[in-house]
Motif scaffolding. Structure first.
Motif, mmCIF file in Angstrom:
data_model
loop_
_atom_site.group_PDB
_atom_site.id
_atom_site.type_symbol
_atom_site.label_atom_id
_atom_site.label_comp_id
_atom_site.label_asym_id
_atom_site.label_seq_id
_atom_site.Cartn_x
_atom_site.Cartn_y
_atom_site.Cartn_z
ATOM 1 N N TRP A 108 2.893 7.940 5.581
ATOM 2 C CA TRP A 108 3.711 8.036 4.342
ATOM 3 C C TRP A 108 4.904 8.972 4.687
ATOM 4 N N THR A 109 6.268 8.782 4.065
ATOM 5 C CA THR A 109 7.480 9.659 4.020
ATOM 6 C C THR A 109 7.155 10.652 3.063
ATOM 7 N N ASP A 110 6.737 10.343 1.857
ATOM 8 C CA ASP A 110 6.395 11.101 0.746
ATOM 9 C C ASP A 110 5.597 10.527 -0.309
ATOM 10 N N TRP A 111 5.142 11.199 -1.248
ATOM 11 C CA TRP A 111 4.291 10.903 -2.481
ATOM 12 C C TRP A 111 4.702 9.946 -3.214
ATOM 13 N N ALA A 112 6.106 9.544 -3.558
ATOM 14 C CA ALA A 112 6.809 8.487 -4.254
ATOM 15 C C ALA A 112 6.622 7.190 -3.579
ATOM 16 N N GLU A 113 6.476 7.265 -2.336
ATOM 17 C CA GLU A 113 6.440 5.754 -1.660
ATOM 18 C C GLU A 113 5.033 5.570 -1.552
ATOM 19 N N ALA A 114 4.027 6.604 -1.403
ATOM 20 C CA ALA A 114 2.663 6.394 -1.313
ATOM 21 C C ALA A 114 2.180 5.822 -2.690
ATOM 22 N N GLU A 115 2.675 6.440 -3.750
ATOM 23 C CA GLU A 115 2.274 5.921 -5.062
ATOM 24 C C GLU A 115 2.568 4.447 -5.525
ATOM 25 N N VAL A 117 3.167 2.167 -3.406
ATOM 26 C CA VAL A 117 2.556 1.170 -2.534
ATOM 27 C C VAL A 117 1.255 1.183 -3.048
ATOM 28 N N LEU A 118 0.428 1.948 -3.385
ATOM 29 C CA LEU A 118 -0.885 2.144 -3.521
ATOM 30 C C LEU A 118 -1.180 1.517 -5.158
ATOM 31 N N ARG A 119 -0.269 1.618 -5.887
ATOM 32 C CA ARG A 119 -0.239 1.143 -7.182
ATOM 33 C C ARG A 119 0.283 -0.418 -7.238
ATOM 34 N N ALA A 327 7.617 -1.256 4.535
ATOM 35 C CA ALA A 327 8.859 -1.440 4.974
ATOM 36 C C ALA A 327 9.956 -2.080 3.814
ATOM 37 N N GLU A 328 9.412 -2.671 2.784
ATOM 38 C CA GLU A 328 10.264 -3.303 1.766
ATOM 39 C C GLU A 328 10.806 -2.012 1.033
ATOM 40 N N ILE A 329 9.908 -1.056 0.840
ATOM 41 C CA ILE A 329 10.158 0.091 -0.095
ATOM 42 C C ILE A 329 11.292 0.974 0.843
ATOM 43 N N ARG A 330 11.163 1.124 2.060
ATOM 44 C CA ARG A 330 12.156 1.961 2.650
ATOM 45 C C ARG A 330 13.492 1.040 3.007
ATOM 46 N N LYS A 331 13.553 -0.148 2.686
ATOM 47 C CA LYS A 331 14.993 -0.833 2.750
ATOM 48 C C LYS A 331 15.583 -0.760 1.439
#
Length: 332
Positions: A108-115, A117-119, A327-331
């Motif tokens: 993960w890059t950060d918590w926001a990214e993880a949250e 995706v996990l949700r 990948a979709e989030i990071r775009k």
């Protein structure tokens, strides 16, 4: 007289049934200890559920693995011997291996990214499998506990080679075993409740946990070095046995879900602030040298050959779905 007696019996039976219904008590076993924020929030959760249900739902909270180790509590929830527990996602890998993906090192890059995706839909099939094949329903799927870092008795570790030959305590989960081996050290599974003693007696040379755990469990008192490599993000859950869930009314289910989500959100906010404060307290204690100039790229490179092995166990389809979601989030 007979009619009156029949009516009286009917009313009495109804009242008794109502009293029984109001006596629903759920047992909640978890691994967190008094003094940890999650333990306080679980007690708050129990109070809120009782208040909102008008006393029809009561939750007895058993902290500090009183009812069993984390993996044992999950099994108890599966078979209905325990109503609620709050394990980390990797602890459930014995039931659904791919849930371990959430703790992939350096994912993960950060918590926001993880949250996000996990949700989201990437993990939905895994929660469905947990419910349909193992009788476990998530009340909340995500609750921040912190970035995991290494501590060592006295060795200053900045790159994987520095860990060569060390015995490192790991949880009873395959991903930790593979990670420690990749770094050239020896993984040593030890129950969570026995970690402090193992460090104190030098049964192992180090361990890894989030800062709130290192602080609240006082590991820094018996470990001279803290390496801030942030190799994993720990996410906790709150789960309920489907056997229990199915016998509850929709209203009671709604209360449990909403209150579990409320404490999870509160925990995520509190814990991130406490994480910073606790690290500063560890620094001020003077007991532990904090290593911040860590060669993160070297640790990532050491993990690269391990990812395909892990993906094989998790299922290539699950791993690819996760990679695509990130990948979709990071775009964006």
């Amino acid at each position: 007289m007979l009619k009156r007696l029949a009516v009286a019996l009917t009313v009495t039976t109804a009242l008794l049934a109502s009293a029984v219904a109001k006596a629903e008590t759920l047992r909640f076993g978890h691994a967190n200890a008094p003094g940890e924020v999650l333990n306080d929030l679980f007690n708050e959760f129990a109070e809120k559920v009782k208040e909102r249900s008008g006393g029809e739902l009561e939750i007895q909270v058993f902290p500090s693995e009183q009812l069993g180790k984390e993996v044992d509590l999950i099994q108890q929830v599966k078979f209905g011997a325990l109503d609620i527990s709050a394990p980390s996602m990797p602890a459930m890998a014995g039931l659904v291996p791919a849930l371990e993906m959430a703790s992939t090192p350096f994912l993960w890059t950060d918590w926001a990214e993880a949250e996000q995706v996990l949700r989201g839909p990437a993990f939905e099939p895994l929660w469905d499998e947990l419910r349909d094949q193992h009788n476990i329903v998530p009340l909340t799927k995500i609750s921040y506990w912190g970035w995991r870092n290494f501590t060592f008795t006295d060795r200053e570790v900045r790159k994987p080679e520095d860990m060569a030959g060390l015995k490192i305590r790991v949880p009873e989960s395959p991903i930790w075993v593979e990670m420690i081996r990749a770094f050239g050290a020896a993984p040593t599974p030890i129950p969570f409740g026995e970690v402090y003693t193992a460090l104190q007696q030098k049964t192992v040379d180090g361990q890894e946990n989030p800062i709130p755990t290192i602080y609240s469990r006082k590991y820094y008192e018996v470990q001279g070095v803290l390496t801030l490599d942030r190799h994993m993000l720990q996410n906790n859950t709150v789960l309920i046995s489907k056997i229990t869930w199915d016998r509850l009314s929709e209203e009671h289910q709604k209360i449990l879900r909403e209150e579990a989500e409320a404490i999870s959100k509160k925990n995520s906010e509190l814990q991130q602030g406490r994480e910073r404060d606790m690290l500063e307290e560890i620094r001020k204690s003077g007991r532990t040298k904090i290593i911040e100039d860590v060669d993160i790229e070297a640790f990532k490179a050491a993990m690269e050959p391990v990812y395909p092995q892990l993906a094989e166990r998790w299922g290539q389809e699950n791993w690819q779905r996760l990679q695509d979601a990130i990948a979709e989030i990071r775009k964006q």
